[in-house]
Motif scaffolding. Structure first.
Motif, PDB file in Angstrom:
ATOM      1  N   LEU A  34       0.845  -1.195   0.000  1.00  0.00           N
ATOM      2  CA  LEU A  34       0.000   0.000   0.000  1.00  0.00           C
ATOM      3  C   LEU A  34       0.882   1.248   0.000  1.00  0.00           C
ATOM      4  CD1 LEU A  34      -2.569  -1.121   2.732  1.00  0.00           C
ATOM      5  CD2 LEU A  34      -2.809  -1.316   0.250  1.00  0.00           C
ATOM      6  N   THR A  35       0.839   2.012  -1.063  1.00  0.00           N
ATOM      7  CA  THR A  35       1.605   3.258  -1.122  1.00  0.00           C
ATOM      8  C   THR A  35       0.784   4.362  -0.479  1.00  0.00           C
ATOM      9  OG1 THR A  35       0.704   3.778  -3.302  1.00  0.00           O
ATOM     10  CG2 THR A  35       2.798   2.586  -3.227  1.00  0.00           C
ATOM     11  N   HIS A  36       1.479   5.265   0.204  1.00  0.00           N
ATOM     12  CA  HIS A  36       0.748   6.336   0.883  1.00  0.00           C
ATOM     13  C   HIS A  36       1.472   7.661   0.654  1.00  0.00           C
ATOM     14  CE1 HIS A  36       3.732   5.295   4.020  1.00  0.00           C
ATOM     15  NE2 HIS A  36       3.328   4.060   3.806  1.00  0.00           N
ATOM     16  N   GLU A  37       0.978   8.416  -0.332  1.00  0.00           N
ATOM     17  CA  GLU A  37       1.556   9.715  -0.630  1.00  0.00           C
ATOM     18  C   GLU A  37       1.196  10.699   0.481  1.00  0.00           C
ATOM     19  OE1 GLU A  37       0.266  10.942  -4.436  1.00  0.00           O
ATOM     20  OE2 GLU A  37       1.289   9.335  -5.519  1.00  0.00           O
ATOM     21  N   GLU A  38       2.012  11.753   0.595  1.00  0.00           N
ATOM     22  CA  GLU A  38       1.802  12.742   1.652  1.00  0.00           C
ATOM     23  C   GLU A  38       0.646  13.675   1.263  1.00  0.00           C
ATOM     24  OE1 GLU A  38       3.579  12.718   4.574  1.00  0.00           O
ATOM     25  OE2 GLU A  38       4.317  10.833   3.769  1.00  0.00           O
ATOM     26  N   THR A  39      -0.581  13.247   1.570  1.00  0.00           N
ATOM     27  CA  THR A  39      -1.769  14.056   1.242  1.00  0.00           C
ATOM     28  C   THR A  39      -2.281  14.829   2.443  1.00  0.00           C
ATOM     29  OG1 THR A  39      -3.197  12.158   1.728  1.00  0.00           O
ATOM     30  CG2 THR A  39      -2.489  12.449  -0.562  1.00  0.00           C
ATOM     31  N   HIS A  40      -1.678  14.583   3.607  1.00  0.00           N
ATOM     32  CA  HIS A  40      -2.175  15.245   4.805  1.00  0.00           C
ATOM     33  C   HIS A  40      -1.454  16.561   5.047  1.00  0.00           C
ATOM     34  CE1 HIS A  40       1.559  14.059   6.750  1.00  0.00           C
ATOM     35  NE2 HIS A  40       1.361  12.829   6.322  1.00  0.00           N
ATOM     36  N   SER A  41      -2.024  17.365   5.964  1.00  0.00           N
ATOM     37  CA  SER A  41      -1.391  18.619   6.353  1.00  0.00           C
ATOM     38  C   SER A  41      -0.368  18.328   7.453  1.00  0.00           C
ATOM     39  CB  SER A  41      -2.449  19.597   6.859  1.00  0.00           C
ATOM     40  OG  SER A  41      -3.065  19.083   8.025  1.00  0.00           O
ATOM     41  N   ARG A  42       0.021  19.374   8.158  1.00  0.00           N
ATOM     42  CA  ARG A  42       0.994  19.203   9.233  1.00  0.00           C
ATOM     43  C   ARG A  42       0.502  18.163  10.241  1.00  0.00           C
ATOM     44  NH1 ARG A  42       3.034  23.994  13.354  1.00  0.00           N
ATOM     45  NH2 ARG A  42       4.085  22.632  14.845  1.00  0.00           N
ATOM     46  N   VAL A  43       1.427  17.289  10.649  1.00  0.00           N
ATOM     47  CA  VAL A  43       1.094  16.228  11.592  1.00  0.00           C
ATOM     48  C   VAL A  43       1.469  16.679  12.999  1.00  0.00           C
ATOM     49  CG1 VAL A  43       1.525  13.840  12.250  1.00  0.00           C
ATOM     50  CG2 VAL A  43       1.488  14.472   9.844  1.00  0.00           C
ATOM     51  N   GLU A  44       0.511  16.571  13.929  1.00  0.00           N
ATOM     52  CA  GLU A  44       0.756  16.954  15.315  1.00  0.00           C
ATOM     53  C   GLU A  44       0.740  15.704  16.185  1.00  0.00           C
ATOM     54  OE1 GLU A  44      -1.144  19.768  18.850  1.00  0.00           O
ATOM     55  OE2 GLU A  44      -2.161  19.560  16.927  1.00  0.00           O
TER      56      GLU A  44
END
Length: 681
Positions: free
Chosen positions: A440-450
C-alpha cells in the motif's frame, strides 16, 4: 583480493593480504566491508602486518570465493567509520612508546655519561617544577612525591636512579593518556548518532531519504522526539530543543526561525524545518568527545574517593620517608618509602578499573555514558519497566483492521500508515510495516502532523480532521463516537490484542488490532533481577487494566500500573526516590523520557525512540533483556574489583616498603612495580 591463508580452524580463518603498505583508512574500509558480508560474523584487520582474522558461518569454499571477489573500491563506506575508528590513536601512542624506549636505549649505548647526566638534569626540571607548583598552591599531591624523589636522587648524584624514575614516569603518563583516550573514543563512538533516514523537503513535499544523500543547504523536517542529525539554521517552525548532551543545560532551549541547532540535540516539542549547514558525521563525534572529557559524569564516586585518598596519603608518605631516615640515617632506605607511595597506584588503578568496566559493558553491546552510572546500578533496589517495546517485543504486528466506515480495511490501513510513519514508536512501525507488506503506497496528502505524547496523532486529510491513537485520546480527549448501529461490532473487538483507534471527522473509522507479544526471556530476566538484589520490580504502561494485569501476572512483578501518562511515570520515580530508594527506569519510547531523566539511572532500549536513547544514561541491545542482568553483574564486579585493588595496593606496597627498608631491593624497583600495577589494571 589476493591473499594467503596463514591459519584456520572451523569457522575461523587468518589470512595475509598481498598489499603494499596498508593505511589506517584502508584497513578500516576492508574491515567494514568484511563485516557487511552476511556470512562473516566477526572480522579484525591488522594494518601493520596486513593480516585479517575472519570468523564466519557456512562453507569454507564460499568464504574463499567471497574473499577472491572482494574489492574495497566497490564498497560505500560512511565517513565516520574510518574517521573515528581509533586506529590512528593506537598508532600514535604505540609509536610514542616505541620511540621513548629506543631513544633511552640508544642514549645508554652511544652517549657519554656526562651528556646523559646533563640530559637527565634538563628533563628533571619539568617534574620538579610540577612539584613546586603544587606546593605553591598549598597542596601535597603525587607530583610533590615525584619531584622530591627526583630531586633527592640528583642531590645524591645518582643520575641512573633519577633517569630511570623519569623514564618510568613518562611511560606511565603515556599509558594513562592512551588508556583514557581510547576509552573515551570507544565510548564516544558508541554514543554517536545512528540516524539512517530523514525527511527531506523537496519541491514542497517531504521525502524519506538516507542521511548520506543530504547536502549542505538542503531542508530537513524534524518533529517532536527526533534527534537532530545535522548542524543547521531553523528555516521554519518553532520548538524546544534539549541540548544537555552538548551544553549541560538542564532545561530545553526555545528555537525559532533563524536559530541555530546542533547535531545530536533532541527536539522535545514542536516541529522544525532546518537548513543544513554541516552534514559531516564527525562534528557530532567530536562534540561528544569534548563533552565526555569535560563532564564530571565520566567520574565515578570511587574514582573521586581514590583521588582524594591518594592526595591525603602524600603527607604520611613524606613523614614516613623522614622517619626512616632519622632512624636509619640511610638515604636509600628512606627513598624506598618515597618511591613506593600508595597514592600513585590509587590514582592510576581506580580510573582504569572504571574505564575497563565501561569497555566490558560495551563488549556486551551495552553503552554506559559514565562510570557513576555503573555504581548507581549496583546500589539500586528498585527497577521500573515500561511495557510496550521493553517487556514486550519491539516488533508488534498488525493482525486485523476492523472497519467502521464504508472504506476498505486496506484503505484505512493506508491512511493510518501515512500518519504513523512520521513518528518513531513500535506501534507506529507495526502499522507502517503492515502497509508495506500489503504494497500500500501512501503519498503525503495530509497537512501538518501533530503528535501528542502518549496519546496519538492529529492531522487533516482532504479537509477532514483525522486522529489516531489510544482510546483515551480518540474518545475522551477528541470526543469521537462509534457510528450508529455498529456498537455491537465495537463491543466484540478481540480483547487479546492492543487497539489503535482511527477516527475521521469525530467518527470512528477503524480499529487496528495489534499483537504485542511478551518477550520470551522477560519472566526469566525479572526473576534473575530479583535474585541479583532488586527488592521492588514495577511495570508501568499506558495500556488498559485488562492487558496490564495479564502481562504482570505472567512476569511476576511486585506492582503494576495501567493507563499511566508520561508525567505520572516521572512522578512515581520521584515518589520512590523520596522514600529513600535508588531507582532504575527502563523504557524505549518518547513517553518514557521524563521518567528516564528523573531516575537515578535511565536505561533505554537500543531500537527505541531517539530521544529516549539520547536522554538515557545507559543503552542496552534490543534483542535480549538479559543485558540488564549482565549490567548488574558488571557493576557489582566493578565495586568488587575496586575493593580488591585497594587491598592489593596496600598489601603489595606495604611489602615493598618493608623490603626496601631492610635493604632487600633497590628504590627504583618500586616505580617499576607501580607501573606494572597500572598495566595490569
Amino acid at each position: 583480493m589476493r591473499f594467503r591463508i596463514l591459519h584456520e580452524i572451523k569457522g575461523r580463518m587468518r589470512i595475509h593480504i598481498f598489499h603494499g603498505q596498508m593505511s589506517c583508512k584502508e584497513a578500516d574500509i576492508l574491515q567494514y566491508g568484511l563485516l557487511c558480508q552476511p556470512s562473516v560474523t566477526r572480522a579484525k584487520v591488522y594494518e601493520r602486518s596486513r593480516d585479517a582474522v575472519i570468523c564466519y558461518t557456512g562453507e569454507r569454499s564460499d568464504l574463499i570465493k567471497l574473499l577472491q571477489r572482494f574489492s574495497g573500491e566497490r564498497i560505500s563506506v560512511p565517513e565516520d567509520v574510518w574517521q573515528n575508528s581509533g586506529r590512528k590513536v593506537n598508532h600514535y601512542y604505540q609509536d610514542k612508546i616505541t620511540w621513548k624506549v629506543v631513544l633511552r636505549m640508544a642514549g645508554k649505548l652511544f652517549l657519554p655519561v656526562t651528556v646523559r647526566c646533563a640530559a637527565a638534569g634538563c628533563r628533571s626540571a619539568r617534574f620538579i617544577w610540577k612539584g613546586v607548583h603544587t606546593l605553591c598552591r598549598g597542596k601535597l599531591g603525587v607530583s610533590v612525591l615525584d619531584g622530591t624523589a627526583i630531586t633527592v636522587s640528583l642531590l645524591r648524584r645518582d643520575m641512573k636512579t633519577a633517569g630511570s624514575v623519569m623514564f618510568l614516569l613518562g611511560i606511565g603518563e603515556i599509558l594513562e593518556e592512551w588508556t583514557h583516550k581510547k576509552s573515551v573514543d570507544d565510548l564516544a563512538r558508541s554514543m554517536s548518532l545512528n540516524i539512517n533516514r530523514v525527511w527531506l523537503l523537496a519541491d514542497g513535499r517531504e521525502v524519506l531519504v538516507d542521511t548520506e544523500q543530504v547536502r549542505e543547504g538542503d531542508h530537513v523536517v524534524l518533529r517532536m522526539g527526533n534527534v537532530i542529525p545535522f548542524d543547521g539554521v531553523v528555516a521554519e517552525g518553532s520548538g524546544a530543543v534539549n541540548q544537555s548532551s552538548l551544553t549541560g543545560e538542564a532545561l530545553p532551549v526555545s528555537k525559532e526561525k533563524g536559530g541555530y541547532v546542533y547535531a545530536g540535540t533532541v527536539l522535545e516539542e514542536g516541529e522544525l524545518t532546518i537548513c543544513v549547514k554541516e552534514n559531516s558525521g564527525s562534528n557530532k563525534y567530536e562534540k561528544i568527545v569534548r563533552m565526555i572529557e569535560e563532564s564530571e559524569k565520566l567520574k565515578s564516586n570511587a574514582e573521586g574517593r581514590a583521588a582524594r585518598l591518594a592526595d591525603r596519603l602524600v603527607p604520611y608518605t613524606l613523614a614516613g620517608t623522614a622517619l626512616v631516615y632519622l632512624l636509619t640515617r640511610n638515604v636509600s632506605k628512606a627513598l624506598s618509602v618515597l618511591m613506593v607511595d600508595f597514592s600513585c597506584a590509587l590514582k592510576l588503578a581506580m580510573p582504569v578499573s572504571v574505564l575497563s568496566a565501561i569497555r566490558e559493558a560495551g563488549a556486551h553491546r551495552i553503552t554506559v555514558k559514565g562510570g557513576t552510572f555503573l555504581e548507581k546500578v549496583s546500589e539500586a533496589d528498585t527497577i521500573i519497566f515500561d511495557k510496550t517495546g521493553t517487556l514486550t517485543r519491539a516488533r508488534p504486528t498488525v493482525v486485523d483492521v476492523v472497519p467502521f466506515v464504508e472504506e476498505t480495511p486496506d484503505e484505512l490501513l493506508r491512511i493510518a500508515a501515512c500518519l504513523e510513519e512520521h513518528f518513531p514508536h513500535s506501534m507506529a512501525r507495526a502499522v507502517v510495516h503492515a502497509a508495506s507488506e500489503k504494497g500500500l503506497t501512501h503519498e503525503e496528502t495530509h497537512s501538518r502532523v501533530e503528535y501528542i505524547v502518549a496519546h496519538g496523532i492529529s492531522s487533516t486529510i482532504d479537509g477532514q480532521k483525522v486522529v489516531i491513537g489510544s482510546y483515551h485520546f480518540v474518545f475522551e480527549d477528541e470526543g469521537c463516537v462509534v457510528p450508529e448501529g455498529l456498537e455491537e461490532r465495537f463491543d466484540r473487538l478481540p480483547e487479546e490484542y492492543s487497539h489503535l483507534y482511527l477516527a475521521i471527522e469525530k467518527r470512528l473509522a477503524a480499529v487496528i488490532c495489534i499483537e504485542d507479544p511478551l518477550r520470551e526471556e522477560a519472566a526469566e530476566v525479572v526473576g534473575a533481577l530479583r535474585k541479583a538484589g532488586f527488592d521492588k520490580l514495577v511495570m508501568m504502561t499506558g495500556d488498559s487494566e485488562r492487558t496490564a494485569a495479564s502481562i504482570a501476572a505472567r512476569l511476576g512483578v511486585d506492582e503494576y500500573y495501567s493507563e499511566v501518562l508520561p508525567e505520572e511515570k516521572a512522578d512515581f520515580v520521584k515518589k520512590e526516590q523520596a522514600a529513600g530508594r535508588k531507582v532504575i527506569m527502563v523504557g524505549d519510547g518518547i513517553n518514557d523520557s521524563p521518567a528516564l531523566s528523573a531516575a537515578d539511572v535511565g536505561i533505554a532500549i537500543s531500537d527505541g525512540a531517539q530521544i529516549a536513547r539520547e536522554i538515557a544514561d545507559i543503552t542496552i541491545e534490543a534483542d535480549n533483556l538479559s543485558g540488564l542482568v549482565t549490567l548488574r553483574s558488571i557493576s557489582s564486579g566493578l565495586l568488587g574489583r575496586i575493593r580488591k585493588n585497594y587491598i592489593q595496593i596496600v598489601g603489595i606496597n606495604s611489602g615493598l616498603i618493608l623490603l626496601g627498608i631492610t635493604g632487600r631491593i633497590s628504590g627504583i624497583f618500586f616505580r617499576e612495580s607501580n607501573l606494572s600495577e597500572f598495566i595490569k589494571a
